[in-house]
Design a protein around this motif. Structure first.
Motif, PDB file in Angstrom:
ATOM      1  N   SER A   1     -34.679  -6.431  35.216  1.00 32.89           N
ATOM      2  CA  SER A   1     -33.787  -5.895  36.245  1.00 32.89           C
ATOM      3  C   SER A   1     -32.530  -5.267  35.670  1.00 32.89           C
ATOM      4  CB  SER A   1     -33.417  -7.013  37.232  1.00 32.89           C
ATOM      5  OG  SER A   1     -32.749  -8.074  36.539  1.00 32.89           O
ATOM      6  N   LYS A   2     -31.928  -5.892  34.687  1.00 40.69           N
ATOM      7  CA  LYS A   2     -30.661  -5.372  34.174  1.00 40.69           C
ATOM      8  C   LYS A   2     -30.398  -5.957  32.789  1.00 40.69           C
ATOM      9  CE  LYS A   2     -25.725  -5.017  35.326  1.00 40.69           C
ATOM     10  NZ  LYS A   2     -24.678  -5.422  36.283  1.00 40.69           N
ATOM     11  N   ALA A   3     -30.067  -5.088  31.842  1.00 39.32           N
ATOM     12  CA  ALA A   3     -29.800  -5.541  30.481  1.00 39.32           C
ATOM     13  C   ALA A   3     -28.320  -5.849  30.314  1.00 39.32           C
ATOM     14  CB  ALA A   3     -30.229  -4.483  29.474  1.00 39.32           C
ATOM     15  N   GLU A   4     -28.013  -7.049  29.800  1.00 40.85           N
ATOM     16  CA  GLU A   4     -26.619  -7.457  29.620  1.00 40.85           C
ATOM     17  C   GLU A   4     -26.300  -7.826  28.175  1.00 40.85           C
ATOM     18  OE1 GLU A   4     -26.471 -10.682  32.368  1.00 40.85           O
ATOM     19  OE2 GLU A   4     -26.016  -9.382  34.078  1.00 40.85           O
ATOM     20  N   GLN A   5     -27.334  -8.121  27.364  1.00 39.21           N
ATOM     21  CA  GLN A   5     -27.145  -8.452  25.949  1.00 39.21           C
ATOM     22  C   GLN A   5     -28.130  -7.615  25.130  1.00 39.21           C
ATOM     23  OE1 GLN A   5     -24.941 -10.513  24.536  1.00 39.21           O
ATOM     24  NE2 GLN A   5     -24.050 -11.272  26.453  1.00 39.21           N
ATOM     25  N   LEU A   6     -27.703  -7.223  23.938  1.00 35.24           N
ATOM     26  CA  LEU A   6     -28.531  -6.382  23.080  1.00 35.24           C
ATOM     27  C   LEU A   6     -28.250  -6.748  21.627  1.00 35.24           C
ATOM     28  CD1 LEU A   6     -30.503  -4.123  23.938  1.00 35.24           C
ATOM     29  CD2 LEU A   6     -28.736  -2.460  23.352  1.00 35.24           C
ATOM     30  N   ALA A   7     -29.308  -6.936  20.826  1.00 30.94           N
ATOM     31  CA  ALA A   7     -29.112  -7.233  19.394  1.00 30.94           C
ATOM     32  C   ALA A   7     -30.356  -6.788  18.622  1.00 30.94           C
ATOM     33  CB  ALA A   7     -28.867  -8.730  19.165  1.00 30.94           C
TER      34      ALA A   7
ATOM     35  N   GLU B   1     -27.292  -0.217  32.633  1.00 31.78           N
ATOM     36  CA  GLU B   1     -27.933  -0.616  33.881  1.00 31.78           C
ATOM     37  C   GLU B   1     -29.423  -0.878  33.656  1.00 31.78           C
ATOM     38  OE1 GLU B   1     -26.638  -1.374  36.728  1.00 31.78           O
ATOM     39  OE2 GLU B   1     -24.560  -0.921  36.224  1.00 31.78           O
ATOM     40  N   ARG B   2     -30.270  -0.080  34.276  1.00 30.78           N
ATOM     41  CA  ARG B   2     -31.709  -0.296  34.193  1.00 30.78           C
ATOM     42  C   ARG B   2     -32.367   0.468  33.052  1.00 30.78           C
ATOM     43  NH1 ARG B   2     -34.381   4.004  36.752  1.00 30.78           N
ATOM     44  NH2 ARG B   2     -33.052   5.387  37.980  1.00 30.78           N
ATOM     45  N   PHE B   3     -31.548   1.120  32.215  1.00 28.42           N
ATOM     46  CA  PHE B   3     -32.103   1.924  31.136  1.00 28.42           C
ATOM     47  C   PHE B   3     -31.797   1.312  29.763  1.00 28.42           C
ATOM     48  CE2 PHE B   3     -31.715   5.113  34.521  1.00 28.42           C
ATOM     49  CZ  PHE B   3     -32.995   5.648  34.506  1.00 28.42           C
TER      50      PHE B   3
ATOM     51  N   VAL C   1     -31.807  12.297  21.571  1.00 35.06           N
ATOM     52  CA  VAL C   1     -32.409  11.171  22.286  1.00 35.06           C
ATOM     53  C   VAL C   1     -33.709  10.783  21.588  1.00 35.06           C
ATOM     54  CG1 VAL C   1     -33.372  10.369  24.471  1.00 35.06           C
ATOM     55  CG2 VAL C   1     -31.390  11.887  24.469  1.00 35.06           C
ATOM     56  N   VAL C   2     -33.832   9.541  21.209  1.00 37.25           N
ATOM     57  CA  VAL C   2     -35.052   9.035  20.579  1.00 37.25           C
ATOM     58  C   VAL C   2     -35.909   8.300  21.594  1.00 37.25           C
ATOM     59  CG1 VAL C   2     -36.000   7.571  18.772  1.00 37.25           C
ATOM     60  CG2 VAL C   2     -33.903   8.860  18.348  1.00 37.25           C
ATOM     61  N   SER C   3     -35.274   7.466  22.398  1.00 30.84           N
ATOM     62  CA  SER C   3     -36.009   6.687  23.402  1.00 30.84           C
ATOM     63  C   SER C   3     -35.204   6.611  24.676  1.00 30.84           C
ATOM     64  CB  SER C   3     -36.286   5.261  22.899  1.00 30.84           C
ATOM     65  OG  SER C   3     -37.058   5.273  21.723  1.00 30.84           O
ATOM     66  N   ALA C   4     -35.891   6.616  25.790  1.00 33.36           N
ATOM     67  CA  ALA C   4     -35.289   6.393  27.103  1.00 33.36           C
ATOM     68  C   ALA C   4     -36.274   5.549  27.893  1.00 33.36           C
ATOM     69  CB  ALA C   4     -35.004   7.713  27.815  1.00 33.36           C
ATOM     70  N   ILE C   5     -35.963   4.288  28.048  1.00 32.86           N
ATOM     71  CA  ILE C   5     -36.900   3.329  28.619  1.00 32.86           C
ATOM     72  C   ILE C   5     -36.351   2.818  29.938  1.00 32.86           C
ATOM     73  CG2 ILE C   5     -38.083   1.135  28.243  1.00 32.86           C
ATOM     74  CD1 ILE C   5     -37.634   1.645  25.204  1.00 32.86           C
ATOM     75  N   ASP C   6     -37.127   2.973  30.990  1.00 28.63           N
ATOM     76  CA  ASP C   6     -36.755   2.432  32.299  1.00 28.63           C
ATOM     77  C   ASP C   6     -37.187   0.971  32.309  1.00 28.63           C
ATOM     78  OD1 ASP C   6     -36.313   1.737  34.907  1.00 28.63           O
ATOM     79  OD2 ASP C   6     -37.176   3.574  35.745  1.00 28.63           O
ATOM     80  N   LEU C   7     -36.210   0.077  32.263  1.00 31.01           N
ATOM     81  CA  LEU C   7     -36.511  -1.349  32.150  1.00 31.01           C
ATOM     82  C   LEU C   7     -37.232  -1.887  33.382  1.00 31.01           C
ATOM     83  CD1 LEU C   7     -33.208  -2.595  30.481  1.00 31.01           C
ATOM     84  CD2 LEU C   7     -35.425  -2.211  29.399  1.00 31.01           C
TER      85      LEU C   7
END
Length: 782
Positions: A261-267, A237-239, A249-255
């Motif tokens: 607004s919302k992450a749908e792809q990651l590479a 979702e937004r994280f 946990v290394v990172s926790a980022i509030d996008l």
């Protein structure tokens, strides 16, 4: 929309703090366009129309990309030109709608999956294999060992590079809901599975160990792994979250804090080491530490992301013996430095990765080993247990890691030579007795490539090749008595042979004879002209106490002051090397003569201006003076004025007996003579240049002790430490000197200059010669 993207990337190129990576790029599809981004400049390099892309994949070797849509598989090169277009139906009629694509970076082959089949294509798109699947496919991934992992519905399959099934893992007992995403941590030996609010890790190195389960705040929308660190990144979702291999946990980022607004792809891009996040209407780049670098608008958000495949290449480089080395060690240590590159950059791995390394090597086509690895130095070595053959030896080696990846082959040829060269003859023979100091050591050795060196002097500069032998000649100056020379011959492999030669010099290098005055003479003056002859090398000085004698050939002249009474005169000849000869005599002085004649100076370089004074030491005054300055018997000047200036300039070198006839007020006539020695400036210039040549020659040969002999005491103290520091470069420095440029030559001092090219500029350096109290000229400063 493309204008917006280009503007965003142009701003990024100016502001991004990331290091540039040459020829690194990613691809993404958005709004019917396939775009290539150069990550070193952070600018869109080109775009290609493409209505829809289910998946993108890159091989990690170049900036080309494979694109998969519902009907076709396409290959675009780095310039965006379409190289290959394959209709899926032509490969297999069941392939319509395939949406899983991966490229094997090791051979460029392509894997695609759809429904219940896995297809393997060559790098040119030719079908080379097919593997049936027992269930639908969610995603596929290629491991470093080239195996293919396929995630089905609560089932994992592993196939080898040829398409053969290696393993099947039933996930029903490991997960509650079917995972949708798969990511491989090759170096850590772990698989990450992500589903609805659950992240699961399977330890492939310890299959019996219970899986690590992590609850997520939201459903996972995409998963990727940093292949260098094993850190797993996921979008929920937004994280944007990341976890270490132990589940921390290394990172926790509030996008939302970054306007995403919302992450749908990651590479994760291993070439630029950046994380790319495709949002609902944006594309963002993060550093590998989770720092936002840039966000840009995208109309629909990236439908697919393509980043370079992770490539890991072991590397091996030769340390010793060096390529084409020549050595006299019959059992040389064979050493290589080992490392690894990740996408053509240094991986920076800990030693644990290299613990799996092995080296396969052959020496003269025979296997050798084992090699010992030293993690502290990053080197691996092997020492042959027996002597290697004389002559050329051929070495070949490759490194292999735990994934079966191999380095490039490192080839080396080296030569072993353990046979020392020999002196065939040397002259003069050992034990010879010589009567002259200047001789040459000559001889012949049996190796035309060898170097003959005289200890304390340096290598022979005069050599000649005669068939398979080498002749040499080294000039030396013998000292009185026994001289010991050590000759060494050194071949290119470092083999040496030496010969000690003892030569005796039976003559006195320096000798002198005082002609005048004789021992016991009574002098009716307060000074005396000391004359005589001497023999010695060039730059031999003659001194009587603190008076330095002038020289004319092998004769010397010095006007020495006397005390009333007995005087001991020690006449000393000093050679440049410090050798001396002394003759002492006693004379008695009755004091100043009634009529005294003085010349100032008594000697000097032509043209020489001399002032004469005539003085009466009685009550009688001087009434007339007749002067014959050059002693040719003719009067050059006559005066009745006792205060008249008596001056003459001698233009030609030589010894002049200036004669004066003095008449006093009682008409008594006295004849007086004084010697004037006019020295040749041209000859002095030649002598000083010879000193400089001998000095620089000694420096070039690296003979510090010989070079210091040409300096006076203060200069030796000053420049001795300098020669130690500059020792390896003295030959090069001396070679850069111009011939000495004469500036000034005086009786006691001479100034010269040399020109040297430094940094592209010509610079002038002054040097000074000073005549010492012993009469020897030496260098004082430079």
């Amino acid at each position: 929309m493309l204008c917006t993207l280009r503007a965003a990337f142009a701003a990024l190129a100016l502001l991004s703090p990331l290091a540039a990576f040459a020829d690194s790029c990613i691809w993404f599809s958005d709004d019917g366009v396939l775009s290539q981004v150069q990550t070193n400049s952070n600018a869109i390099a080109l775009t290609v129309p493409l209505p829809h892309a289910n998946a993108l994949a890159m091989n990690g070797q170049d900036c080309g990309v494979w694109a998969l849509d519902n009907k076709s598989l396409m290959r675009y090169d780095a310039n965006g030109d379409l190289q290959t277009r394959i209709e899926l139906g032509a490969i297999d009629k069941k392939l319509g709608g395939a949406d899983q694509l991966a490229v094997d970076p090791h051979d460029g082959s392509v894997w695609i999956a759809e429904h219940k089949q896995l297809i393997h294509l060559s790098s040119t798109g030719v079908k080379i294999g097919e593997s049936p699947l027992n269930g639908p496919v969610r995603t596929i991934a290629i491991a470093l060992d080239r195996s293919v992992w396929v995630l089905g519905n609560k089932q994992l399959w592993q196939f080898n590079a040829q398409g053969g099934l290696i393993a099947t893992i039933d996930l029903h007992k490991l997960v509650t809901s079917a995972p949708k995403f798969l990511a491989i941590d090759n170096l850590g030996g772990r698989l990450w599975l992500a589903g609805e609010k659950r992240l699961t890790q399977i330890n492939l190195k310890q299959p019996g160990q219970p899986p690590l389960r992590i609850n997520l705040p939201h459903n996972a929308a995409a998963v990727t792994v940093n292949p260098l660190t094993g850190e797993v990144w996921l979008a929920a979702e937004r994280f944007l979250l990341s976890y270490g291999r132990e589940g921390n946990v290394v990172s926790a980022i509030d996008l939302r804090a970054h306007g995403i607004s919302k992450a749908e792809q990651l590479a994760f891009d291993p070439a630029s080491r950046a994380l790319w996040v495709g949002g609902k209407e944006s594309l963002s780049r993060f550093s590998d530490r989770g720092e936002l670098i840039v966000t840009m608008l995208a109309k629909e958000g990236p439908q697919a992301l393509g980043v370079p495949a992770f490539t890991l290449t072991p590397s091996l480089h030769l340390i010793r013996p060096p390529q084409d080395a020549l050595t006299n060690n019959p059992q040389p240590t064979i050493s290589y430095g080992y490392d690894a590159t990740c996408n053509n950059q240094a991986c920076g791995f800990e030693q644990s990765y290299f613990n799996s390394y092995s080296v396969a090597a052959t020496l003269n086509q025979q296997p050798i080993g084992p090699f010992a690895f030293d993690g502290s130095t990053g080197q691996t070595s092997y020492v042959p247990g027996t002597r290697l053959p004389e002559g050329r030896n051929k070495l070949s080696a490759q490194a292999k890691d735990g994934f079966g990846l191999i380095s490039s082959t490192v080839d080396d040829v080296f030569t072993i030579d353990t046979i020392a060269p020999k002196f065939l003859n040397v002259s003069p023979a050992n034990g010879s007795v010589m009567t002259t100091p200047n001789i040459s050591l000559t001889g012949v050795v049996d190796d035309v490539t060898a170097v003959v060196v005289l200890e304390g002097v340096g290598p022979a500069t005069s050599t000649g090749i005669h068939g398979d032998t080498l002749s040499f000649s080294i000039p030396v100056i013998l000292k009185p008595g026994l001289n010991t020379f050590t000759l060494a011959v050194l071949d290119k492999a470092g083999n040496t042979a030496s010969q000690v030669i003892h030569i005796t010099l039976s003559m006195n290098v320096v000798s002198l004879t005082v002609s005048s005055p004789v021992n016991g003479a009574v002098i009716t003056e307060d000074s005396v002209l000391v004359t005589g002859t001497f023999k010695g090398p060039a730059n031999t000085g003659i001194s009587i106490g603190h008076v330095v004698a002038a020289q004319d050939g092998e004769r010397f002249y010095a006007q020495v002051p006397l005390e009333t009474g007995t005087n001991t005169l020690a006449v000393t000849a000093t050679a440049p090397d410090g050798s001396t000869a002394t003759q002492s005599l006693e004379v008695a002085s009755t004091g100043a003569n009634p009529i005294a004649l003085h010349a100032e100076p008594h000697s000097g370089l032509a043209p020489l201006k001399v002032n004469f004074t005539v003085q009466s030491n009685t009550a009688n005054t001087v009434s007339k003076i007749d002067a014959d300055y050059n002693g040719d018997g003719s009067s050059d000047f006559s005066t009745t004025d006792p205060a008249a200036q008596l001056q003459f300039t001698y233009t030609a070198p030589g010894v002049y007996q200036a004669r004066f006839k003095v008449t006093d007020s009682q008409n008594q006539v006295v004849e007086k003579t004084v010697a004037v020695v006019v020295e040749d400036a041209v000859k002095r210039d030649q002598e000083l240049r010879a000193i400089w040549t001998q000095f620089t020659g000694a420096l070039a040969r690296g003979s510090k002790s010989e070079a210091l002999a040409y300096l006076n005491g203060p200069a030796q103290a000053k420049y001795g430490p300098v020669f130690d520091v500059l020792g390896p470069y003295l030959n090069e420095i001396v070679a850069s000197y111009s011939p000495p440029l004469r500036s000034l030559i005086a009786t006691e001092l001479a100034e010269y200059a040399i020109v040297r090219q430094v940094g592209g500029e010509k610079r002038l350096y002054f040097m000074y010669f000073v005549r010492g109290e012993d009469g020897v000229w030496r260098i004082e400063s430079m």
